[in-house]
Scaffold this active site. Structure first.
Site, short mmCIF file in Angstrom:
data_model
loop_
_atom_site.label_atom_id
_atom_site.label_comp_id
_atom_site.label_asym_id
_atom_site.label_seq_id
_atom_site.Cartn_x
_atom_site.Cartn_y
_atom_site.Cartn_z
N GLN A 282 0.85 -1.20 0.00
CA GLN A 282 0.00 0.00 0.00
C GLN A 282 0.88 1.25 0.00
O GLN A 282 1.26 1.75 1.05
CB GLN A 282 -0.93 -0.01 1.22
CG GLN A 282 -1.95 1.08 1.14
CD GLN A 282 -3.03 0.92 2.20
OE1 GLN A 282 -3.10 -0.06 2.92
NE2 GLN A 282 -3.88 1.91 2.29
N PHE A 283 1.19 1.74 -1.20
CA PHE A 283 2.06 2.90 -1.32
C PHE A 283 1.47 4.13 -0.65
O PHE A 283 2.19 5.05 -0.28
CB PHE A 283 2.40 3.19 -2.80
CG PHE A 283 1.32 3.89 -3.56
CD1 PHE A 283 1.33 5.28 -3.69
CD2 PHE A 283 0.28 3.18 -4.14
CE1 PHE A 283 0.33 5.93 -4.39
CE2 PHE A 283 -0.72 3.82 -4.84
CZ PHE A 283 -0.69 5.20 -4.96
N THR A 284 0.15 4.16 -0.46
CA THR A 284 -0.49 5.33 0.14
C THR A 284 -0.07 5.56 1.59
O THR A 284 -0.35 6.63 2.15
CB THR A 284 -2.03 5.25 0.05
OG1 THR A 284 -2.48 4.09 0.74
CG2 THR A 284 -2.48 5.23 -1.40
#
Length: 149
Positions: A78-80
Site C-alpha cells: 500500500q504505497f499510500t
C-alpha cells in the site's frame, strides 16, 4: 518502510472478485515502501511484526507474539502509507517507491516473513484490491523502520 499491523480473527484480499489470499487468526499487514528503504528496513519490520506481543496470554494480558500463537500473516502492499497530507488536500506520494523496485522489495519482504515458518499470504502488487479485515480487539499498531513514530 511503514506498516499498519492489525490483529485479526480473519482477513482476505480479492482481485477482480477472486480471493487471492486468506488467513485466519493473525495479522493483516499493510506495507508501504519508501525511496530510502534497504534490506535492513525490511528486516526491522519483519522482526517487529513476528515478535509484537499483542496476543492474550493465560492471564488475559497482551503478552504473546505471532510466533507464540502460530498466527498467520496477510501482507498487502500500500504505497499510500507514504501519502504526505501536510500541505493542501491532495496527498503527495513523492517519498513512496514505485514500480519494479518497490515490487522487488515487497517480494523480498514476503520471503523474509516466510523464513519464520508462519503461513504468509499476500495481495497482488500494484493491483486494485478489496481487503476484508476482521479486526480483533481492535488492535492496530503503526511501525516505521526509520523510527519516526
Amino acid at each position: 518502510m511503514r506498516a499498519v499491523v492489525q490483529r485479526v480473527t480473519s482477513s482476505s484480499v480479492s482481485v477482480d472478485g477472486n480471493i487471492i489470499g486468506k488467513i485466519e487468526m493473525g495479522f493483516n499487514v499493510l506495507i508501504g515502501i519508501s525511496k530510502d528503504d534497504t534490506l535492513e528496513d525490511l528486516k526491522y519490520i519483519k522482526d517487529k511484526v513476528i515478535n509484537l506481543r499483542v496476543f492474550q496470554d493465560e492471564n488475559d494480558k497482551m503478552n504473546l507474539s505471532l510466533l507464540d500463537v502460530k498466527g498467520e500473516i496477510l501482507v498487502i502492499s500500500q504505497f499510500t502509507l507514504y501519502g504526505d497530507c501536510r500541505k493542501g488536500r491532495r496527498p503527495n506520494f513523492m517519498e513512496a517507491l514505485g514500480g519494479e523496485e518497490a515490487n522487488k522489495l515487497y517480494e523480498e519482504f514476503l520471503e523474509l516473513l516466510r523464513t519464520s515458518g508462519l503461513k504468509v499470504e499476500c495481495g497482488e502488487f500494484g493491483a486494485e484490491m478489496k481487503v476484508e479485515i476482521n479486526n480483533d480487539g481492535p488492535v492496530t499498531i503503526l511501525l516505521d523502520s526509520k523510527r519516526n513514530f
